[in-house]
Design an enzyme around this catalytic site. Structure first.
Site, PDB file in Angstrom:
ATOM      1  N   GLY A  58     -10.870  24.360  40.675  1.00  0.00           N
ATOM      2  CA  GLY A  58     -10.097  23.454  41.021  1.00  0.00           C
ATOM      3  C   GLY A  58      -9.546  23.598  42.543  1.00  0.00           C
ATOM      4  CG  ASP A  74       0.367  21.719  37.279  1.00  0.00           C
ATOM      5  OD1 ASP A  74       0.125  20.403  37.170  1.00  0.00           O
ATOM      6  OD2 ASP A  74      -0.826  22.327  37.934  1.00  0.00           O
TER       7      ASP A  74
END
EC number: 2.7.11.-
Length: 887
Positions: free
Chosen positions: A560, A677
């Site tokens: 990521g 998130d």
């Protein structure tokens, strides 16, 4: 203003002229607007600017090139009884008030000047064979020579030969000042004769006696000052009867028995003389500084002979120069100057005077002036003759600025002089190279190497080892003193000059040291090869690498923006673990530190791991990469959905995942944390093993267990901490975040509602990447955005409380095709489906305060169907080794 009408006075039926003029006047006269008191019109402003630009205090700058008056300098030195002492300060020029004339008033004993005509000089070819000067009787108006030193003979070259007929004499001027200033008729006639000679382009055939007519300038004044030092150090030898050099202005002091003196060290504050090309012919030299009350220095009168301001060069036998430049000869003068100065243009070089630079070497000033005049005259010859090499005979050369008017001839120099000057030039170039090498060694390594000049002559490169050590010349000493080198660097320069090219050969010990130096960086680089980073800051690794001699890397589990997650084997426990390696970027390091803080808080609040959140085993810093160690989990619910071709999860699995997710987020909210998130990628299965079965002849993966854990607390924010304006991933972002109205824990509830819709349908609810389109999709699925939120927002998405959205655009068509009201997404009307959509609707309320709280959601009837055994989280046993299918 009113206009009085008058009757037309007619005489004979015709109106008068005055009456017609009145009729032509306008009916309404508008008065002109009054300007303010200090108003200045454009024309007046132009006049004022023009008057400000006028400056009469400096005639050299603001007068014409052709004005002789603007080009004159004080030529008669101030006589002093005491001899001029040798000093390190430059010769001062007496200050002349701007209101006075450029030249002092002449004495009554001065006589007018008789100038020769051009044809009188160019005739009499028979005189070319004469070898010595022919003396001529001095007439009654002959020049009055200055006082001579005893034992010296100074000859004045007459204006005309004795064999020639007397030329026409000009009318005497009232004084020498008028002659020099160009205000009298003499200057006009001289200018006219000069123009006539230039137009004829004739050559001077007289070779026995050459007269050099020179208008004095500041350059000649400084040159004569340089020669004044010579009689004190060395007595002037008796010059022989050789022909004078045509390069009159600055060579005379050096050739009149004044040998060049070794230059003394120049003060560090003294600026260097600008290049020749930068000197302006109209530039007025600055007045040199001298002590207060000191009398101005007087020039020795024995070296200059004057007739009313016209100076004649004394003859000298010394024709050599020590400046390293070749003199102009009859065969290749122009070429020699082009080779020496690197110039092929016919640009006129300044000879009036350059900025007065304080110098301790008076002969050096003479050298500079000689270079200026020689280059000027040679270029003038080339321009007048139209050829690359000037003709053998002499020609009249005149300065365009009126500084010099002389009859120049060929120089009589020998080959020995040329060789000596070539040697000086090569020596000067080698000195420049040596100084450059010394500076490079001071800034870089300690090995002194010289820099080869591609323009240097081949003579200096032949037999470098056979050349004996040469002593430092005056030019070398002057250069070193100007640069003010440190003691260490000066010693290196002296060694280079003395040893020649021997300094270029380093010793074997130096080579060995230079070869041994790179070995140290290689060892460091070999150590760093294991910890290299890519351009994005990711740690570069390969399978089998060791970290801290404890963890062995096997493969990559995910990647990521934060970094990478790898599967490692812990040698202490002999189990597989997940190691999250953060990028070696300061921004992500700080975020990782915050995540460690949150994980420590969660571990403190949940020591038994009963709240469906992942727990950190340990963390450490590995060469700038913060590494977090976790229990090894399975794939995320998004990855499994993607691998299953976006087939929706069965209802029982959706129910279990929703229960766990709501409890995990509730645990965060109870501890005053907001995840910010939440998305399917951050929900991991504890064990993602599955079985495959065929449904409608298509393979379908069915999970064995749906126990999940919530991960990625890098963006988690405590209630008392600063809240960023934009949080969450785009597709799961709450409307209050988009409208920048502030957010809190209800934004996590909105994200959970979007995740539930994705679990049920297999597709993302709001598939967009633009805020306005995102809001349009929300209104398409959930209805209109409340007016209160539309008015409170500071964004430009709304007009009069309505979303600024064109329903006829292509984007609007995409929204209509891909979005539909929420209830229309139900696959059936079974009670469990209806209950799920009720829960989703309550989680997707626009108003954050109206949104369902997680404790209320867990009490919803939808979760009444979940078995009690699934409401308890599974225990993670460190001894067990969860595996991913295919391992």
């Amino acid at each position: 203003m009113p206009i009085l009408h008058q009757k037309i006075a007619s005489t004979g039926g015709q109106p008068s002229t005055n009456s017609l003029a009145l009729r032509r006047l306008p009916l309404v006269v508008i008065p002109r607007k009054r300007k303010y008191k200090n108003y200045v019109s454009r024309r007046r402003n132009t006049q004022l600017l023009a008057s400000l630009r006028r400056c009469v205090s400096d005639p050299n700058v603001y007068k014409s090139y052709n004005h002789w008056k603007a080009l004159l300098r004080p030529m008669t030195p101030i006589k002093s009884g005491a001899p001029t002492p040798k000093t390190v300060t430059p010769m001062p020029v007496p200050q002349i008030p701007p209101h006075q004339k450029m030249t002092p008033n002449p004495t009554p004993t001065q006589n007018p000047v008789q100038l020769p005509l051009p044809h009188a000089v160019s005739e009499k070819p028979g005189d070319k064979k004469s070898t010595g000067p022919t003396p001529s009787p001095v007439p009654s108006k002959a020049p009055i020579s200055a006082a001579k030193l005893p034992g010296t003979v100074t000859k004045v070259a007459p204006l005309l030969s004795a064999a020639q007929p007397p030329p026409k004499t000009l009318a005497p001027a009232p004084g020498a000042s008028e002659t020099n200033s160009g205000s009298g008729p003499v200057s006009k006639q001289v200018s006219g004769k000069l123009t006539e000679l230039k137009s004829k382009n004739g050559t001077v055939t007289e070779k026995t006696e050459k007269a050099v007519l020179r208008i004095p300038s500041s350059a000649s004044t400084r040159a004569k000052a340089a020669s004044a030092v010579a009689p004190e150090a060395n007595p002037a030898p008796v010059p022989t009867a050789t022909k004078p050099s045509p390069f009159a202005p600055a060579i005379a002091p050096l050739r009149d028995g004044a040998p060049a003196q070794p230059p003394a060290p120049i003060q560090a504050s003294a600026p260097l003389r600008p290049p020749v090309a930068k000197q302006n012919s109209l530039q007025k030299p600055p007045e040199p500084k001298r002590s207060v009350g000191a009398p101005p220095k007087a020039l020795p009168s024995e070296l200059v002979n004057k007739i009313d301001g016209i100076e004649f060069l004394p003859q000298s036998s010394n024709q050599n120069t020590d400046d390293g430049q070749q003199p102009t000869t009859s065969t290749g003068g122009a070429k020699a100057l082009r080779r020496a100065y690197g110039s092929k243009s016919g640009t006129t070089i300044c000879a009036i005077g350059s900025p007065n630079v304080p110098s301790t070497s008076q002969p050096q000033q003479g050298d500079n002036e000689k270079r200026l005049i020689e280059k000027k005259l040679s270029l003038r010859k080339k321009k007048l003759s139209g050829e690359g090499v000037p003709p053998a005979g002499s020609m009249l050369t005149g300065s365009k600025s009126g500084v010099e008017i002389g009859l120049s001839s060929n120089l009589t120099t020998t080959n020995n002089n040329n060789n000596k000057e070539q040697t000086d030039e090569q020596r000067a170039k080698k000195t420049v190279n040596a100084v450059a090498a010394a500076f490079s060694t001071q800034a870089g390594s300690g090995n002194a190497t010289t820099v080869d000049d591609p323009a240097s002559t081949t003579t200096s490169k032949e037999n470098p080892a056979a050349q004996p050590p040469k002593p430092k010349s005056a030019a070398v000493q002057n250069l070193i003193s100007q640069l003010q080198l440190p003691a260490s660097v000066s010693a290196k320069v002296d060694k280079i000059i003395a040893c020649g090219d021997k300094a270029r050969k380093p010793s074997r010990s130096g080579l060995q040291a230079s070869q041994a130096r790179p070995k140290v960086p290689e060892i460091v680089s070999s150590q760093r090869t294991q910890h290299q980073d890519d351009k994005d800051g990711h740690l570069i690794y390969s399978k089998g690498d060791f970290i801290l001699n404890r963890f062995t890397i096997y493969d990559t589990l995910g990647e990521g923006t934060f970094g990478k997650v790898v599967r490692v084997n812990d040698s202490l426990s002999d189990t597989f673990m997940a190691l999250k390696i953060i990028k070696n970027v300061s921004k992500y390091r700080e975020a990782a530190k915050l995540e460690v803080k949150v994980l420590q808080k969660l571990a403190e609040k949940d020591p038994e791991k009963k709240n469906w959140v992942i727990h950190m085993g340990s963390y450490f810093d590995y060469n700038g990469h913060i590494c977090l160690l976790f229990d090894l989990m399975g794939s995320s619910i998004f990855d499994f959905l993607k691998a299953n071709h976006y087939k929706p999860y069965p209802m029982e699995q959706t129910l279990h995942i929703t229960w766990q997710l709501c409890n995990a987020v509730k645990f965060l909210h109870d501890n005053k944390l907001t995840h910010t998130d939440l998305k399917p990628e951050n929900i991991l299965f504890v064990d993602s093993r599955y079985t495959t079965k065929l449904v409608d002849k298509k393979p379908l993966r069915v999970l064995h267990s749906t126990h999940v854990r919530l991960i990625d607390f890098g963006s988690a924010t405590f209630d008392h901490e600063h809240h960023s304006i934009i949080v969450s991933t785009r597709h799961y972002r709450a409307p209050e975040v988009i409208l920048e109205l502030g957010w809190s824990q209800p934004c996590d509830v909105w994200s959970i509602g979007c995740i539930l819709y994705e679990l049920y349908t297999g597709v993302t609810l709001f598939q967009t990447h633009e805020n306005r389109e995102h809001l349009a999709m929300m209104e398409r699925v959930l209805g209109d955005i409340p007016l209160r939120m539309a008015k409170r927002t500071k964004t430009k998405f709304f007009i009069n409380g309505r979303l600024d959205w064109v329903n006829t655009s292509a984007d609007a068509a995409y929204v209509r095709d891909n979005c539909k009201p929420l209830r229309r997404s139900m696959s059936c009307t079974d009670p469990e489906h209806v209950e799920l959509f009720e829960l989703i609707e309550n989680m997707l309320m626009f108003e954050p305060l109206a949104r369902m709280k997680l404790p209320e959601a867990l009490q919803h009837r939808y979760f009444n169907r979940l078995p009690e055994n699934l409401k308890i989280p599974c225990k993670m046993d460190a001894s067990t080794n969860p595996r991913i299918n295919g391992d």
